[in-house]
Motif scaffolding. Structure first.
Motif, short mmCIF file in Angstrom:
data_model
loop_
_atom_site.label_atom_id
_atom_site.label_comp_id
_atom_site.label_asym_id
_atom_site.label_seq_id
_atom_site.Cartn_x
_atom_site.Cartn_y
_atom_site.Cartn_z
N LEU A 150 0.88 4.61 3.16
CA LEU A 150 1.22 4.81 1.68
C LEU A 150 1.59 6.09 1.42
O LEU A 150 1.28 7.10 2.10
CB LEU A 150 -0.42 4.91 1.22
CG LEU A 150 -0.52 5.39 -0.39
CD1 LEU A 150 -0.24 4.09 -1.09
CD2 LEU A 150 -1.95 5.64 -0.78
N TYR A 154 0.89 9.27 -3.74
CA TYR A 154 -0.25 8.64 -4.14
C TYR A 154 -1.67 9.17 -3.69
O TYR A 154 -2.69 8.75 -4.20
CB TYR A 154 -0.20 7.24 -3.63
CG TYR A 154 1.26 6.54 -4.38
CD1 TYR A 154 1.76 6.91 -5.70
CD2 TYR A 154 2.05 5.76 -3.51
CE1 TYR A 154 2.87 6.37 -6.16
CE2 TYR A 154 3.10 5.32 -3.92
CZ TYR A 154 3.68 5.38 -5.02
OH TYR A 154 4.74 5.17 -5.60
N ILE A 155 -1.63 10.06 -2.65
CA ILE A 155 -3.03 10.59 -2.14
C ILE A 155 -3.28 11.78 -3.18
O ILE A 155 -2.51 12.86 -2.64
CB ILE A 155 -2.85 10.85 -0.69
CG1 ILE A 155 -2.36 9.74 0.02
CG2 ILE A 155 -4.45 11.18 -0.28
CD1 ILE A 155 -2.17 9.69 1.50
N LEU A 169 -7.05 8.24 -4.91
CA LEU A 169 -5.75 7.50 -4.76
C LEU A 169 -5.15 7.19 -6.24
O LEU A 169 -6.18 6.54 -6.78
CB LEU A 169 -5.88 6.17 -3.85
CG LEU A 169 -5.94 6.37 -2.50
CD1 LEU A 169 -6.34 5.02 -1.59
CD2 LEU A 169 -5.44 7.45 -1.50
N ASN A 170 -4.08 7.56 -6.45
CA ASN A 170 -3.63 7.05 -7.93
C ASN A 170 -1.98 6.48 -7.91
O ASN A 170 -1.18 7.12 -6.93
CB ASN A 170 -3.63 8.42 -8.67
CG ASN A 170 -5.09 8.66 -9.26
OD1 ASN A 170 -5.58 8.02 -10.17
ND2 ASN A 170 -5.78 9.82 -8.46
N GLN A 171 -1.88 5.41 -8.55
CA GLN A 171 -0.69 5.00 -8.52
C GLN A 171 -0.32 4.07 -9.46
O GLN A 171 -1.12 2.93 -9.99
CB GLN A 171 -0.63 3.87 -7.22
CG GLN A 171 0.80 3.35 -6.92
CD GLN A 171 0.74 2.35 -5.78
OE1 GLN A 171 -0.16 1.24 -5.73
NE2 GLN A 171 1.38 2.65 -4.75
N LYS A 176 5.36 3.16 -8.89
CA LYS A 176 5.44 2.15 -7.77
C LYS A 176 6.77 1.50 -7.63
O LYS A 176 7.25 0.69 -8.49
CB LYS A 176 4.22 1.12 -7.90
CG LYS A 176 3.94 0.58 -6.50
CD LYS A 176 2.86 -0.49 -6.54
CE LYS A 176 2.58 -1.31 -5.65
NZ LYS A 176 3.64 -2.48 -5.28
N ASP A 182 0.56 -1.18 -2.09
CA ASP A 182 -0.36 -1.00 -3.35
C ASP A 182 -1.58 -0.41 -2.75
O ASP A 182 -2.25 -0.60 -1.77
CB ASP A 182 -0.75 -2.43 -3.96
CG ASP A 182 -1.23 -2.24 -5.31
OD1 ASP A 182 -2.46 -1.95 -5.49
OD2 ASP A 182 -0.60 -2.54 -6.29
N ILE A 183 -2.08 0.46 -3.84
CA ILE A 183 -3.45 1.32 -3.42
C ILE A 183 -4.72 0.30 -3.16
O ILE A 183 -5.40 0.61 -2.57
CB ILE A 183 -3.73 2.66 -4.21
CG1 ILE A 183 -3.85 1.97 -5.72
CG2 ILE A 183 -2.73 3.56 -4.28
CD1 ILE A 183 -4.44 2.92 -6.94
N VAL A 186 -4.40 -0.83 0.43
CA VAL A 186 -4.71 0.38 1.40
C VAL A 186 -6.11 0.26 1.38
O VAL A 186 -6.63 0.49 2.50
CB VAL A 186 -3.92 1.46 0.80
CG1 VAL A 186 -4.31 2.69 1.51
CG2 VAL A 186 -2.44 1.45 0.88
N ALA A 187 -6.63 0.46 0.13
CA ALA A 187 -8.35 0.87 0.09
C ALA A 187 -9.12 -0.42 0.82
O ALA A 187 -10.11 -0.08 1.62
CB ALA A 187 -8.62 0.92 -1.37
#
Length: 263
Positions: A150, A154-155, A169-171, A176, A182-183, A186-187
């Motif tokens: 990532l 985005y962190i 995390l924001n996106q 993008k 994609d966050i 990732v999550a």
């Protein structure tokens, strides 16, 4: 033949132009093993596999009690906006989390609403001294950037207030680019790693801060959508800009215990 290092829930792997491609179990969709597989395809593979074998919470937080279900995915791997089980249907966000009440099959979900923010809150096991904040921040920033690929922008933040670690995390969709992971994916990878059920092939995540292994008692994942969900709950007030959907991940010595009070 090749090994899909980033996804163990695949079959029929083959090498093409230096890239390992495999078919995702359950859907047969080809996935590129150089990057993360989408959460939708991972959930579908997991369901298919299982068939065979102290902080103040955000005021309008909503707990997602649906957990794992068998999702409908687009060919690109993203969730279809409308998900159903039998004659019961609901709308989801890009993380596949339900954002409406459950309805009959006539339900219309006009578009897939983007999850633009994810908050991961972890509580580490009891310890005397707090962890070194800078070491902790460095570990999680580097792990998320390197292990899950990532982009660091985005962190948004990594915060520590013993015993809570909060990762933001924001996106937005406008930020993008096509190559970015994609966050939501990732999550999901991160959540599985922390639960001890890694999606990676033979690559377990060791959370080690200053050479000390860290254990977690609980992990909670909050999702913030670009449009407020449409739940008919009295606690959801008009004017809520972003309502947060919560998935509680219970971790008790690596065992997930599901308790149903209404059975």
């Amino acid at each position: 033949a090749c090994i899909c290092e980033k996804n163990k829930r695949v079959t029929s792997c083959r090498q093409a132009n230096g890239v390992c491609w495999c078919d995702s179990i359950g859907s047969g969709v080809s996935v590129n093993c150089n990057t993360l597989t989408s959460k939708c395809l991972l959930m579908k593979a997991e369901v298919t596999g299982s068939k065979s074998g102290r902080r103040e919470k955000p005021k309008d937080a909503f707990e997602d009690t649906d957990g794992l279900y068998d999702p409908e995915c687009e060919n690109t791997g993203v969730f279809k906006a409308k998900q159903c089980s039998g004659n019961t249907c609901w709308c989801v966000n890009t993380a596949g989390v339900r954002r409406t009440d459950k309805h009959d099959a006539d339900l219309k979900c006009n578009r897939l609403v983007r999850t633009t923010g994810i908050i991961i809150e972890m509580k580490h096991a009891e310890r005397n001294a707090p962890l070194n904040t800078e070491s902790l921040k460095k570990f999680f920033r580097e792990t998320i950037a390197n292990r899950y690929m990532l982009d660091g922008r985005y962190i948004t933040s990594v915060q520590y207030e013993k015993p809570y670690i909060t990762i933001n995390l924001n996106q937005n969709s406008s930020d993008k680019s096509s190559g970015d992971v994609d966050i939501a994916d990732v999550a999901y990878y991160f959540e599985k790693d922390v639960k001890g059920d890694s999606i990676f092939h033979n690559n377990i995540l060791n959370v080690s801060i200053d050479n000390e292994e860290l254990r977690f008692e609980k992990t909670v994942v909050y999702y913030v959508d670009e449009i407020a969900p449409e739940f008919s709950m009295k606690s959801l007030t008009p004017g809520v800009i972003a309502v947060i959907v919560v998935v509680i991940v219970a971790i008790v010595a690596g065992i997930v215990v599901l308790v149903s009070s209404n059975k």
